[in-house]
Each structure stands twice: as C-alpha cells, then as structure tokens.
Design an enzyme around this catalytic site. Structure first.
Site, PDB file in Angstrom:
ATOM      1  N   LYS A 233       0.856  -1.179   0.038  1.00  0.00           N
ATOM      2  CA  LYS A 233      -0.066   0.117   0.082  1.00  0.00           C
ATOM      3  C   LYS A 233       0.968   1.323   0.159  1.00  0.00           C
ATOM      4  O   LYS A 233       1.974   1.228   0.316  1.00  0.00           O
ATOM      5  CB  LYS A 233      -0.889  -0.108   1.215  1.00  0.00           C
ATOM      6  CG  LYS A 233      -2.092  -0.962   0.881  1.00  0.00           C
ATOM      7  CD  LYS A 233      -3.296  -0.877   1.931  1.00  0.00           C
ATOM      8  CE  LYS A 233      -4.710  -1.610   1.544  1.00  0.00           C
ATOM      9  NZ  LYS A 233      -5.737  -1.408   2.353  1.00  0.00           N
ATOM     10  N   ARG A 267      -3.585  -9.866   4.797  1.00  0.00           N
ATOM     11  CA  ARG A 267      -3.985 -10.085   3.354  1.00  0.00           C
ATOM     12  C   ARG A 267      -2.745  -9.666   2.768  1.00  0.00           C
ATOM     13  O   ARG A 267      -2.018  -8.910   2.842  1.00  0.00           O
ATOM     14  CB  ARG A 267      -5.100  -8.844   3.036  1.00  0.00           C
ATOM     15  CG  ARG A 267      -5.938  -8.949   1.725  1.00  0.00           C
ATOM     16  CD  ARG A 267      -6.862  -7.939   1.673  1.00  0.00           C
ATOM     17  NE  ARG A 267      -7.667  -8.141   0.393  1.00  0.00           N
ATOM     18  CZ  ARG A 267      -7.373  -7.494  -0.653  1.00  0.00           C
ATOM     19  NH1 ARG A 267      -6.326  -6.672  -0.601  1.00  0.00           N
ATOM     20  NH2 ARG A 267      -7.949  -7.439  -1.743  1.00  0.00           N
TER      21      ARG A 267
END
Length: 302
Positions: A233, A267
């Site tokens: 991210k 995740r």
C-alpha cells in the site's frame, strides 16, 4: 509468556468454511486474487478467468489459508462496474476455486446482490470495505451463516474522500468498528462470524495509517479476530520511498509488527514470503514451536 494482547490470547477457535482457526495462537494468510483489469498491484495480470483461478490455487499450494477474490477497484479513479459485470468477474472464480479446493474463500464486495450470488456459489466470507453501510448486505450475510469482515472506511462507494481529517484516528476507528459490530449483531450476525479490519489507507493518509499500525493493540482490544490489509500500500511506499513493485520488504516489516500487536489475518500479494514472516513472528512470540531443532542441540553439531 508472550506479549500478545490479552484480548487476542483469549480468542476462541472458530470455524470458517471447512477450516477451524485458533486465532489465539495462529495467524491466517489471505491471498489477494484481483479479477480487475486495473489493479494497483498487478495491473490486470489475473483479470483473465484462467489466470485468476490459477493464481488462487497456486496461493493455496504456497501456504495461503484463505483467498480473497475481488472484482471491484477501490479507487474512484477507475470507471464504476455494474453489478452484472462484477458478478461475471467474481462468481466463476469462486465456483472454480471451490470445485478444486476447500480453502476459505472471501469476496471483496459491498453489494448485496453479489454477496448472495457468491455465497450461493461457494464463498465463505464477505469482505466489506464499507463496514455494512450499504443497505441489504448485512441481511444477506445474516441469512447465510457466512463470516463478515467489517472494515473501517468513511467514504462512499467509488467516491473520492479527499483530505480525510481525524481528531484521534485510532479512537475513531475503534468507536466506528465497535458500533458496526453492534449493528451486525442486531441484524442477526453472531459474534463468532465477525472479523474486524482497521482499514489501512482506506480514506486515510500515511500518517493516519502509521498511527493505526503503531497503536494497533487498541483495535485488537475490541476482542474479535482482526484482519490487516497492508500489502504494497501507499503508506509503505511513502514511508520508505519505494514505488509500487518494490514494497515487499516494507510490507513484511509492517506485517510482523501487526501480528505482534494482535492481527490474526494478513491480506497479502506475496504469499510465500508472507507465510515465512508470519511463522517467524509466531515463533518469536512463543506461539509456534520451531519446525525443527538442530543448532547446538546435539553434541558435535554446529
């Protein structure tokens, strides 16, 4: 004696799909399978049906406990996807994975029509980045016996939420998730079917996300299994000055810190590396015995 948060150490084993997870002592690795042509990470590498299914089954072979199938981009910079098209993207993947594996399958959607279809098609979990704020989704999950992941986000579906502001981002995340969990329970979703997600980078800037990561134990104190979605991210890239495609090391560092703080589902885009990082963190915390003991155990060994 470990430094695991007391609320996490008290978690009871729970059944999700065909598997039982002891989240007090183990962290599940969730593999990302994006069936979108414009994923921020793989730029559509798994958009084709065969490629998506192959990626999911490869992830299982690499040690993933869970696969998360998505047909919608979170970013509002991409065209909206009609419900029928989202279903065309995700349902065949779910059905094909289920035909070949008993791995836990989640679908990343906030749409009740899609949720109903994929649960009927073999999915076990709905991963809702909207936190049950879209009418009808909670009722679908309540009627199915499936697990729900409730994520923190404050924006509307497929809309920019520019310049998000928080007085106390962690306090607000905790309050939001606590209220959403109560909402889920009121709809008839049992507590042992609820997972929480603080929503790293979802309507948050890098400083917000770093603060959440730093104080993640406060979110873990809610007392439910917690998922973190950190992989590649922007907060990782901005923190260590790495472009997309060069964020694995930073992601793994953040992953280890989150597991220590109480995250119990991670995740991930890079499954083998994440499995190793999670298992090593569990070993350091005393949650998992080493795979074998040889070094300085027997006389004459190095």
């Amino acid at each position: 004696m470990t430094s695991v948060p007391a609320e996490v150490a008290a978690l009871q084993p729970r059944r999700i799909g065909a598997h039982t997870f002891d989240f007090a002592r183990r962290t599940a690795v969730m593999a990302v399978v994006n069936r979108t042509p414009d994923s921020f990470f793989d730029r559509g590498a798994t958009f084709a049906l065969d490629a998506a299914v192959a990626q999911a089954l490869r992830a299982v072979e690499e040690g993933a406990d869970w696969v998360d199938v998505g047909g919608l981009p979170f970013s509002p910079d991409t065209p909206d996807v009609p419900v029928a098209e989202e279903l065309d993207r995700v349902l065949p993947v779910v059905e094909a994975i289920r035909a070949s594996s008993d791995v836990v399958i989640s679908v990343d959607t906030y749409r009740p029509e899609v949720a109903q279809a994929v649960l009927d098609g073999g999915a076990d979990v709905i991963n809702d980045v909207m936190g049950l704020r879209v009418a009808g989704l909670g009722e679908v999950v309540a009627g199915s016996g499936a697990t729900i992941v409730i994520a923190h986000s404050i924006g509307q579906p497929h809309r920019h939420h520019r310049g998000p502001q928080y007085e106390d981002v962690v306090g607000e995340v905790v309050a939001y998730l606590t209220e959403r969990v109560e909402h889920a329970r009121a709809l008839g979703i049992a507590e042992d079917r609820i997972v929480i997600d603080p929503g790293h980078d979802l309507n948050k800037n890098t400083l917000h996300t770093l603060e959440i990561t730093r104080r993640l134990r406060e979110v873990a104190a809610i007392g439910l299994p917690m998922l973190v979605a950190l992989s590649n991210k922007d907060f990782v890239g901005e923190s260590i000055d790495r472009p997309q495609g060069e964020r694995l090391s930073g992601t793994l560092a953040a992953t280890a810190l989150c597991v220590e703080a109480g995250a119990r589902i991670v995740r991930a885009h890079h499954v083998p590396e994440t499995v190793d990082a999670v298992r090593m963190t569990e070993a350091v915390l005393g949650l998992r015995a080493p795979a074998y003991l040889r070094h300085n155990i027997d006389p004459g060994t190095d």
